[in-house]
Write an enzyme that holds these catalytic residues in place. Structure first.
Site, short mmCIF file in Angstrom:
data_model
loop_
_atom_site.label_atom_id
_atom_site.label_comp_id
_atom_site.label_asym_id
_atom_site.label_seq_id
_atom_site.Cartn_x
_atom_site.Cartn_y
_atom_site.Cartn_z
N ARG A 172 0.83 -1.21 0.00
CA ARG A 172 0.00 0.00 0.00
C ARG A 172 0.86 1.26 0.00
NH1 ARG A 172 -2.86 1.38 4.13
NH2 ARG A 172 -4.68 2.17 3.04
N ARG A 176 6.87 7.56 -5.49
CA ARG A 176 6.71 8.43 -6.66
C ARG A 176 8.07 8.94 -7.14
NH1 ARG A 176 2.29 11.09 -3.68
NH2 ARG A 176 0.47 9.76 -3.97
N ARG A 249 -4.49 -5.18 15.77
CA ARG A 249 -3.64 -4.23 16.47
C ARG A 249 -4.53 -3.10 16.96
NH1 ARG A 249 0.91 -4.90 18.79
NH2 ARG A 249 1.82 -2.92 18.15
N ARG A 280 3.42 8.38 15.71
CA ARG A 280 3.25 9.70 15.10
C ARG A 280 2.60 10.67 16.07
NH1 ARG A 280 -1.37 8.35 10.46
NH2 ARG A 280 -2.89 7.32 11.79
N GLU A 302 0.24 8.94 19.15
CA GLU A 302 -0.41 7.68 18.82
C GLU A 302 0.52 6.52 19.14
OE1 GLU A 302 -1.92 5.99 14.63
OE2 GLU A 302 -2.92 7.86 15.24
N TYR A 350 -9.33 -4.18 6.52
CA TYR A 350 -9.08 -2.74 6.61
C TYR A 350 -9.69 -2.08 5.39
CZ TYR A 350 -6.82 1.75 6.96
OH TYR A 350 -6.60 3.10 7.06
N ASP A 352 -10.56 1.98 3.69
CA ASP A 352 -10.61 3.43 3.77
C ASP A 352 -12.08 3.87 3.82
OD1 ASP A 352 -7.85 3.88 3.68
OD2 ASP A 352 -7.83 3.67 1.50
#
Length: 366
Positions: A172, A176, A249, A280, A302, A350, A352
């Site tokens: 995922r 670039r 998790r 983060r 987090e 999972y 989005d």
């Protein structure tokens, strides 16, 4: 009172499903064991700043029907997620792009040079067919970026060595060859200017909602009130873990109000070394431009954690063992009459936000 649908869970899937069925003339009851709507996209104001209480949620999609749908219930700003990675004080742009590569290797100036540097590192590592996450990551971005920006973060996130994690997890990760810090490729991106909770509130207008109601504790009574149940909770919990626990998790959040206008200059700062126990820090005011008290800011650290019953499950552990356990529950679910499982917990994957909405729209249409 008899309902056409009892929808367990007032999160994104449940709200969208209820809205579409209510619009079609059906009578829906939505319940949630929590004391608030919106599930894990729940946000609330702290010092005038809209704080994402269960981790940051940036809406992004390439599905035109989903984009049109959410714009019925919210106005979106033009926020673009461009997180920064912090490795022992060294700062790198994410996702991995030419800004990352030129900072990592100062002698690299062009996409061709970056590709050649990574290709040489992959050849030196001798990886042919990646067998685990470490090998997959090195095959994508080389050893330097893996060691500094992938390894520590990933092992904190999953609580396991990268060599023990499946290769597909890292696929995922966007890479670039342009100077572009936009984390997502999707044409539609942004944050609801009034917050996600308000968006879900508008989605649920005209729908009866009961909060603080645990379906599993009142199953016999509640089941009688509707023709069909839509269940968005954990599928293994619904069946009382009879085939074993599915693994997840979890996350722990520490939120602070700071007496300063700007803490880190970006919405998301990833800490990719093992020295920091958190993965983060989110600074919420940067999601909505100019929001809140100009002299204060709100940050959230987090911390990844192992999941146990009673904790909030966030990320399914999609390995062979869990896939087999889920399949047994899916077969049990198919035998249930007038019961459908939906959402990330109900389908153990999972997703989005746009994928959740798309699934709910399709299921409601069926």
């Amino acid at each position: 009172m008899k309902y056409d649908y009892l929808i367990v869970g007032a999160g994104l899937y449940g709200a969208v499903f209820a809205q579409k069925k209510t619009e079609a003339g059906k009578k829906c009851l939505v319940i949630d064991r929590r004391g608030h709507i919106a599930g894990n996209i729940y946000s609330r104001k702290i010092e005038g700043i809209d704080v994402h209480m269960y981790g940051p949620h940036i809406f992004h999609t390439d599905k035109e029907n989903v984009w049109e749908y959410v714009n019925r219930f919210a106005k979106f700003n033009h926020f673009i997620y461009s997180p920064v990675a912090n490795y022992k004080g060294e700062l790198y742009n994410l996702p991995f792009n030419m800004n990352t590569f030129t900072k990592m290797w100062p002698d690299v100036k062009t996409p061709q040079q970056a590709q050649e540097r990574i290709r040489a590192q992959v050849e030196a590592a001798g990886i042919q067919e990646p067998k685990n996450l470490e090998e997959q990551a090195i095959s994508l971005v080389g050893t330097d970026i893996y060691e500094k920006l992938v390894k520590g973060y990933t092992e904190k996130q999953w609580g396991r060595a990268c060599t023990q994690l499946p290769a597909f997890i890292i696929k995922r990760l966007p890479v670039r060859w342009t100077f572009d810090n936009n984390y997502f490729n999707h044409p539609h991106q942004g944050i609801p200017v009034d917050g996600y909770t308000e968006m879900i509130q508008r989605t649920l207008e005209g729908v009866e909602v009961r909060l603080g109601t645990d379906y599993l504790n009142q199953k016999d009574e509640l089941r009688k009130q509707a023709e069909t149940v839509i269940y968005t909770g954990a599928i293994d919990e619904y069946f009382d873990y009879c085939c074993g626990e599915l693994q997840y998790r979890s996350l722990r959040f520490e939120t602070e109000v700071l007496d300063m206008p700007n803490f880190q200059g970006t919405a998301g700062m990833n800490y990719t070394d093992q020295d920091h126990p958190y993965t983060r820090i989110i600074e919420h005011k940067h999601f909505l431009f100019g929001a809140g008290n100009p002299d204060q800011t709100v940050i959230t650290k987090e911390y990844p954690a192992e999941w146990s019953r009673g904790e909030e499950p966030y990320y399914p552990v999609n390995d062979e063992r869990n896939a087999a356990v889920y399949e047994t529950y899916r077969e049990l679910a198919e035998r249930e009459r007038n019961l459908r499982f939906g959402g990330r917990l109900g389908t153990y994957r999972y997703m989005d936000m746009d994928q959740v909405i798309s699934q709910a729209l399709e299921d409601a249409e069926e």
